[in-house]
Motif scaffolding. Sequence first.
Motif, PDB file in Angstrom:
ATOM      1  N   GLN A 153       0.897  -1.189   0.069  1.00 63.39           N
ATOM      2  CA  GLN A 153      -0.072   0.061   0.092  1.00 63.39           C
ATOM      3  C   GLN A 153       0.937   1.254  -0.014  1.00 63.39           C
ATOM      4  O   GLN A 153       0.601   2.276  -0.618  1.00 63.39           O
ATOM      5  CB  GLN A 153      -0.869   0.026   1.159  1.00 63.39           C
ATOM      6  CG  GLN A 153      -1.894   1.284   1.183  1.00 63.39           C
ATOM      7  CD  GLN A 153      -2.519   1.444   0.060  1.00 63.39           C
ATOM      8  OE1 GLN A 153      -3.544   0.635  -0.507  1.00 63.39           O
ATOM      9  NE2 GLN A 153      -2.686   2.708  -0.464  1.00 63.39           N
ATOM     10  N   LYS A 154       2.037   1.204   0.832  1.00 59.47           N
ATOM     11  CA  LYS A 154       3.001   2.392   0.830  1.00 59.47           C
ATOM     12  C   LYS A 154       3.479   2.502  -0.444  1.00 59.47           C
ATOM     13  O   LYS A 154       3.791   3.670  -1.299  1.00 59.47           O
ATOM     14  CB  LYS A 154       3.983   2.240   1.919  1.00 59.47           C
ATOM     15  CG  LYS A 154       4.825   3.430   1.950  1.00 59.47           C
ATOM     16  CD  LYS A 154       5.744   3.080   3.234  1.00 59.47           C
ATOM     17  CE  LYS A 154       6.690   4.513   3.497  1.00 59.47           C
ATOM     18  NZ  LYS A 154       7.494   4.099   4.629  1.00 59.47           N
ATOM     19  N   ALA A 155       3.765   1.355  -1.357  1.00 61.42           N
ATOM     20  CA  ALA A 155       4.145   1.388  -2.650  1.00 61.42           C
ATOM     21  C   ALA A 155       3.152   2.152  -3.669  1.00 61.42           C
ATOM     22  O   ALA A 155       3.707   2.932  -4.386  1.00 61.42           O
ATOM     23  CB  ALA A 155       4.753  -0.141  -3.165  1.00 61.42           C
ATOM     24  N   ALA A 156       2.006   1.638  -3.457  1.00 63.96           N
ATOM     25  CA  ALA A 156       0.860   2.423  -4.293  1.00 63.96           C
ATOM     26  C   ALA A 156       1.126   3.983  -3.869  1.00 63.96           C
ATOM     27  O   ALA A 156       0.709   5.005  -4.728  1.00 63.96           O
ATOM     28  CB  ALA A 156      -0.352   1.679  -3.983  1.00 63.96           C
ATOM     29  N   ASP A 157       1.266   4.353  -2.669  1.00 68.59           N
ATOM     30  CA  ASP A 157       1.102   5.730  -2.499  1.00 68.59           C
ATOM     31  C   ASP A 157       2.240   6.377  -2.997  1.00 68.59           C
ATOM     32  O   ASP A 157       2.113   7.589  -3.396  1.00 68.59           O
ATOM     33  CB  ASP A 157       1.089   5.963  -0.894  1.00 68.59           C
ATOM     34  CG  ASP A 157      -0.068   5.299  -0.216  1.00 68.59           C
ATOM     35  OD1 ASP A 157      -1.143   5.439  -0.655  1.00 68.59           O
ATOM     36  OD2 ASP A 157       0.015   5.194   1.006  1.00 68.59           O
ATOM     37  N   TYR A 158       3.533   5.810  -3.206  1.00 70.25           N
ATOM     38  CA  TYR A 158       4.651   6.496  -3.870  1.00 70.25           C
ATOM     39  C   TYR A 158       4.565   6.442  -5.068  1.00 70.25           C
ATOM     40  O   TYR A 158       4.823   7.745  -5.629  1.00 70.25           O
ATOM     41  CB  TYR A 158       5.918   5.390  -3.424  1.00 70.25           C
ATOM     42  CG  TYR A 158       6.530   5.593  -2.300  1.00 70.25           C
ATOM     43  CD1 TYR A 158       7.100   6.690  -1.757  1.00 70.25           C
ATOM     44  CD2 TYR A 158       7.006   4.330  -1.623  1.00 70.25           C
ATOM     45  CE1 TYR A 158       7.677   6.455  -0.449  1.00 70.25           C
ATOM     46  CE2 TYR A 158       7.513   4.253  -0.400  1.00 70.25           C
ATOM     47  CZ  TYR A 158       7.999   5.448   0.071  1.00 70.25           C
ATOM     48  OH  TYR A 158       8.726   5.332   1.270  1.00 70.25           O
ATOM     49  N   LEU A 159       3.716   5.383  -5.866  1.00 71.88           N
ATOM     50  CA  LEU A 159       3.425   5.718  -7.219  1.00 71.88           C
ATOM     51  C   LEU A 159       2.317   6.647  -7.338  1.00 71.88           C
ATOM     52  O   LEU A 159       2.518   7.379  -8.466  1.00 71.88           O
ATOM     53  CB  LEU A 159       2.796   4.199  -7.799  1.00 71.88           C
ATOM     54  CG  LEU A 159       3.667   3.063  -7.919  1.00 71.88           C
ATOM     55  CD1 LEU A 159       3.117   1.954  -8.318  1.00 71.88           C
ATOM     56  CD2 LEU A 159       4.994   3.372  -8.877  1.00 71.88           C
ATOM     57  N   GLU A 160       1.425   6.788  -6.700  1.00 68.97           N
ATOM     58  CA  GLU A 160       0.390   8.089  -6.704  1.00 68.97           C
ATOM     59  C   GLU A 160       1.119   9.483  -6.692  1.00 68.97           C
ATOM     60  O   GLU A 160       0.631  10.220  -7.216  1.00 68.97           O
ATOM     61  CB  GLU A 160      -0.564   7.847  -5.660  1.00 68.97           C
ATOM     62  CG  GLU A 160      -1.949   8.819  -5.861  1.00 68.97           C
ATOM     63  CD  GLU A 160      -2.636   8.549  -6.968  1.00 68.97           C
ATOM     64  OE1 GLU A 160      -3.338   9.526  -7.410  1.00 68.97           O
ATOM     65  OE2 GLU A 160      -2.770   7.414  -7.808  1.00 68.97           O
ATOM     66  N   ILE A 202       6.492   8.785  -7.872  1.00 71.84           N
ATOM     67  CA  ILE A 202       7.628   8.243  -8.016  1.00 71.84           C
ATOM     68  C   ILE A 202       7.495   6.992  -8.995  1.00 71.84           C
ATOM     69  O   ILE A 202       6.686   6.120  -8.806  1.00 71.84           O
ATOM     70  CB  ILE A 202       8.152   7.523  -6.751  1.00 71.84           C
ATOM     71  CG1 ILE A 202       8.458   8.808  -5.645  1.00 71.84           C
ATOM     72  CG2 ILE A 202       9.243   6.486  -6.760  1.00 71.84           C
ATOM     73  CD1 ILE A 202       8.591   8.585  -4.490  1.00 71.84           C
ATOM     74  N   PRO A 203       8.174   6.923 -10.029  1.00 71.25           N
ATOM     75  CA  PRO A 203       8.092   5.822 -11.080  1.00 71.25           C
ATOM     76  C   PRO A 203       8.348   4.390 -10.733  1.00 71.25           C
ATOM     77  O   PRO A 203       7.955   3.399 -11.536  1.00 71.25           O
ATOM     78  CB  PRO A 203       8.667   6.318 -12.209  1.00 71.25           C
ATOM     79  CG  PRO A 203       9.533   7.513 -11.870  1.00 71.25           C
ATOM     80  CD  PRO A 203       9.366   7.818 -10.197  1.00 71.25           C
ATOM     81  N   ARG A 204       9.310   4.368 -10.013  1.00 69.78           N
ATOM     82  CA  ARG A 204       9.619   2.809  -9.389  1.00 69.78           C
ATOM     83  C   ARG A 204       9.654   2.648  -7.971  1.00 69.78           C
ATOM     84  O   ARG A 204      10.229   3.455  -7.413  1.00 69.78           O
ATOM     85  CB  ARG A 204      11.100   2.265 -10.278  1.00 69.78           C
ATOM     86  CG  ARG A 204      10.992   2.461 -11.586  1.00 69.78           C
ATOM     87  CD  ARG A 204      10.120   1.324 -12.309  1.00 69.78           C
ATOM     88  NE  ARG A 204      10.171   1.117 -13.764  1.00 69.78           N
ATOM     89  CZ  ARG A 204       9.302   1.728 -14.641  1.00 69.78           C
ATOM     90  NH1 ARG A 204       8.585   2.839 -13.986  1.00 69.78           N
ATOM     91  NH2 ARG A 204       9.600   1.634 -15.604  1.00 69.78           N
ATOM     92  N   VAL A 205       9.170   1.721  -7.697  1.00 64.36           N
ATOM     93  CA  VAL A 205       9.271   1.298  -5.974  1.00 64.36           C
ATOM     94  C   VAL A 205       9.531  -0.158  -6.019  1.00 64.36           C
ATOM     95  O   VAL A 205       8.905  -1.195  -6.826  1.00 64.36           O
ATOM     96  CB  VAL A 205       7.855   1.424  -5.417  1.00 64.36           C
ATOM     97  CG1 VAL A 205       7.869   1.223  -3.861  1.00 64.36           C
ATOM     98  CG2 VAL A 205       7.488   3.031  -5.616  1.00 64.36           C
TER      99      VAL A 205
END
Length: 194
Positions: free
Chosen positions: A131-138, A141-144
Amino acid sequence: MLSTEKLSMTPEQFLALPEEDITYELVDGQAVPKHEPMSPKRFHARLQPILWRILEDWCSAAECPKPGSAHTEWAILLTRQAQPWIPIPDITYISHERLPIEAMADEPCSAIPELVVEILSPSQSFGAVAQKAADYLEAGIPRVWIVDPQAKSITVFYPDAPPKTFTGSQAIQDDFLPGLKVVPQDVFAQAGIP
């Protein structure tokens, strides 16, 4: 010790907090301990410098098509659900194109990095970090990458495709990060993870 009462903080108030042994992130106006309810363990501590070194060697090499710098535990100024968000990823890579060397100062990252890496600790669930990765993408940030020491896997999250999990000798190679090649089994072997 920092009081964690439910008073809403501005990013400026958060960044003015005194430094402590506990690392905090600004989430929904609250100073939240980064590693609550857990603390990083040995595998986390071994993987972080190894992955940092791989990224730093790649992005600082003279032939790197996307030169930049890699950082550990560097706060990033972002927005999450229309609120200021200041996460502190385990590792961050940002190109000089996005943050020129002359613009760097001893402050939180004010530009959107190309990559953030989060390393799971035993008490963290993959779902919560995903979910944090999804927040980064939103947040742009293009890659997590989520690194799972127990599964010996690295899951790469993309803004325009489903996440992909790499294990064993499957090399992570990405046109977005040209020339970078990361082989999970090599990373976990260097970290001494059985």
